[in-house]
Motif scaffolding. Structure first.
Motif, short mmCIF file in Angstrom:
data_model
loop_
_atom_site.label_atom_id
_atom_site.label_comp_id
_atom_site.label_asym_id
_atom_site.label_seq_id
_atom_site.Cartn_x
_atom_site.Cartn_y
_atom_site.Cartn_z
N ILE A 26 -81.14 -0.27 119.52
CA ILE A 26 -81.13 -1.64 119.02
C ILE A 26 -80.37 -1.75 117.69
CG2 ILE A 26 -82.58 -3.56 118.23
CD1 ILE A 26 -84.77 -2.32 120.13
N GLN A 42 -79.61 -6.90 121.13
CA GLN A 42 -80.90 -7.57 121.07
C GLN A 42 -81.90 -6.83 121.98
OE1 GLN A 42 -81.90 -10.36 119.19
NE2 GLN A 42 -79.94 -10.03 118.14
N PRO A 43 -83.12 -6.62 121.50
CA PRO A 43 -84.11 -5.90 122.30
C PRO A 43 -84.61 -6.74 123.47
CG PRO A 43 -85.11 -6.68 120.28
CD PRO A 43 -83.64 -7.00 120.19
N GLU A 97 -88.55 -2.63 124.62
CA GLU A 97 -87.82 -2.34 123.38
C GLU A 97 -88.25 -3.25 122.24
OE1 GLU A 97 -83.50 -0.92 125.02
OE2 GLU A 97 -83.90 -3.06 124.79
N ALA A 143 -88.53 -2.58 118.09
CA ALA A 143 -87.92 -3.45 117.09
C ALA A 143 -88.98 -4.00 116.14
CB ALA A 143 -87.16 -4.60 117.76
#
Length: 75
Positions: free
Chosen positions: A35, A50-51, A55, A59
């Motif tokens: 990320i 962008q996660p 994920e 983040a």
């Protein structure tokens, strides 16, 4: 708290970003390397992707652990 008006260069469009308070410590990149990425000169980080899905948890961990509060999420 991160300021979306002061994003570092390189952030991809989206809710997650890194602002100019970043000190380039590398914590976010170490926590979520898919990320976050570091600028070529190592002076700051940026959101390279962008996660999505699971994920987002990594983040969020990076956001909560950032020593200078330079990671933001406007979602």
């Amino acid at each position: 708290m991160a300021d979306s008006a002061s994003k570092t260069p390189g952030n991809v469009p989206g809710a997650w970003y890194v602002d100019t308070n970043c000190i380039g410590c590398g914590l976010c990149n170490g926590t979520a390397p898919d990320i976050f990425a570091m600028a070529d000169d190592g002076s700051s980080a940026f959101v390279a992707r962008q996660p999505g899905g699971s994920e987002a948890g990594l983040a969020a961990q990076a956001l909560s652990e950032c020593p200078v509060g330079a990671i933001g999420n406007d979602a």
